[in-house]
Scaffold this active site. Structure first.
Site, mmCIF file in Angstrom:
data_model
loop_
_atom_site.group_PDB
_atom_site.id
_atom_site.type_symbol
_atom_site.label_atom_id
_atom_site.label_comp_id
_atom_site.label_asym_id
_atom_site.label_seq_id
_atom_site.Cartn_x
_atom_site.Cartn_y
_atom_site.Cartn_z
ATOM 1 N N SER A 142 0.750 -1.183 0.057
ATOM 2 C CA SER A 142 -0.061 0.122 -0.076
ATOM 3 C C SER A 142 0.977 1.395 0.011
ATOM 4 O O SER A 142 1.756 1.346 0.607
ATOM 5 C CB SER A 142 -0.735 -0.044 1.198
ATOM 6 N N TYR A 155 -1.739 -0.354 10.181
ATOM 7 C CA TYR A 155 -1.876 -0.823 8.529
ATOM 8 C C TYR A 155 -0.537 -0.260 7.909
ATOM 9 O O TYR A 155 -0.083 -1.107 7.007
ATOM 10 C CB TYR A 155 -3.152 0.149 8.146
ATOM 11 N N LYS A 159 2.029 -2.989 6.106
ATOM 12 C CA LYS A 159 2.460 -3.062 4.733
ATOM 13 C C LYS A 159 3.725 -2.757 4.466
ATOM 14 O O LYS A 159 4.095 -3.497 3.303
ATOM 15 C CB LYS A 159 1.272 -1.861 4.160
#
Length: 308
Positions: A142, A155, A159
């Site tokens: 991401s 997150y 990632k």
């Protein structure tokens, strides 16, 4: 791309990007094991592939535990005789600023994204090594992992770590002819719909079928999940046999190659550095041009002619 002889597992394939990956891979001829934590969603996608003349089975389960990862690999072998490609797309969000993020918020995201990628890749690579004729590992990163993003400690960390594992796995799997790459997608999904700058455009597309504006597709590389789905198909194909260890961005009209971390400025001092010496040299030395961070907010072009 002809993937008629390939067997693929796609995690988190019940909706959004995972669904687009599964449909595109099946459309190129691959047999697909459709995984999702939502049993009904996984079955719907498998049935859609079968209705279009493709080959697919649903294997539901929330990724993270080793048992789920091994079940996915086993199902591919049971149904189709082998496993050639793994796409680890499954993910969740639990966005909070640092001081409001709970242990559960952090652990839930890291378990699905990071541990889920690790366990699924480990199981798939073990099978591919046993088969002896190579394979393809395609994990999903991401921009938040590449650049950081406000409110996404969990997150962004997961990632970033996933792309870090890609570099290690590319080395470890090279002798077995298994390539390992990361897709860094940007597209309209339930996740990006939470971003205020994207939300109105996603709603207009979902509710009224309005296409994304050209500036958003080009300047921001933002489009539909289908715009992203071609990249896993390419990476699964024979045309990508020589590509490994890469983080490749795609979205809207944009295709890009992300750099890996590397030193951008270096200074030397006889005898080494003490804190005072670092302070004296920082502004005119290695710290002269600090690195930027964060994902810039999307900005529509100014058509008024007035300066910004």
């Amino acid at each position: 791309m002809d993937l008629q002889d390939k067997v693929v597992v796609v995690t988190g394939a019940g909706n959004g990007l995972g669904r687009a990956y599964a449909l595109a891979l099946a459309g190129a001829g691959a047999a697909v094991v459709v995984n999702d934590a939502d049993d009904a969603a996984a079955k719907r996608v498998a049935e859609q592939i079968a209705a279009a003349g493709g080959r697919a089975v649903a294997e539901p389960g929330a990724v993270g535990p080793t048992e789920v990862a091994e079940a996915l690999t086993a199902r591919a072998v049971e149904e189709f005789g082998r496993l050639d490609v793994l796409v680890t797309n499954a993910g969740i969000l639990r966005d909070r600023v640092l001081w409001k993020m709970s242990d559960d918020d952090f652990d839930a995201v890291v378990n699905v994204h990071l541990r889920g990628t690790f366990t699924c890749v480990r199981a798939a690579v073990a099978r591919m090594r046993e088969q002896g004729d190579g394979g393809r590992i395609i994990v999903v990163g991401s921009p938040a992992g590449q650049r950081g993003n406000f409110g996404q400690t969990n997150y962004s960390a997961a990632k970033a770590a996933i792309v870090g594992m890609v570099r290690t796995w590319a080395m470890e799997c090279a002798r077995a002819n298994i390539t390992v790459n990361a897709v860094v997608p940007v597209a309209a999904t339930a996740m990006t719909k939470t971003i205020p700058a994207f939300a109105p455009h996603i709603e207009a597309w979902e509710e009224r079928g309005e296409p994304f504006p050209a500036w958003l597709r080009a300047a921001e590389g933002f489009g539909t999940p289908e715009d992203v789905a071609a990249l896993p198909v390419f990476l699964a194909s024979d045309a990508a046999a020589g590509i490994t260890g890469q983080a490749i961005g795609i979205g809207g009209d944009r295709l890009s190659l992300w750099s890996h971390p590397q030193e951008v400025a270096v200074a030397y001092r006889d005898g080494g550095w003490d804190a005072d010496a670092i302070a004296a040299a920082w502004a005119t030395g290695v710290g002269r041009e600090p690195q930027t961070y964060g994902i810039p907010a999307p900005q529509a072009p100014d058509t008024s002619g007035a300066p910004r």
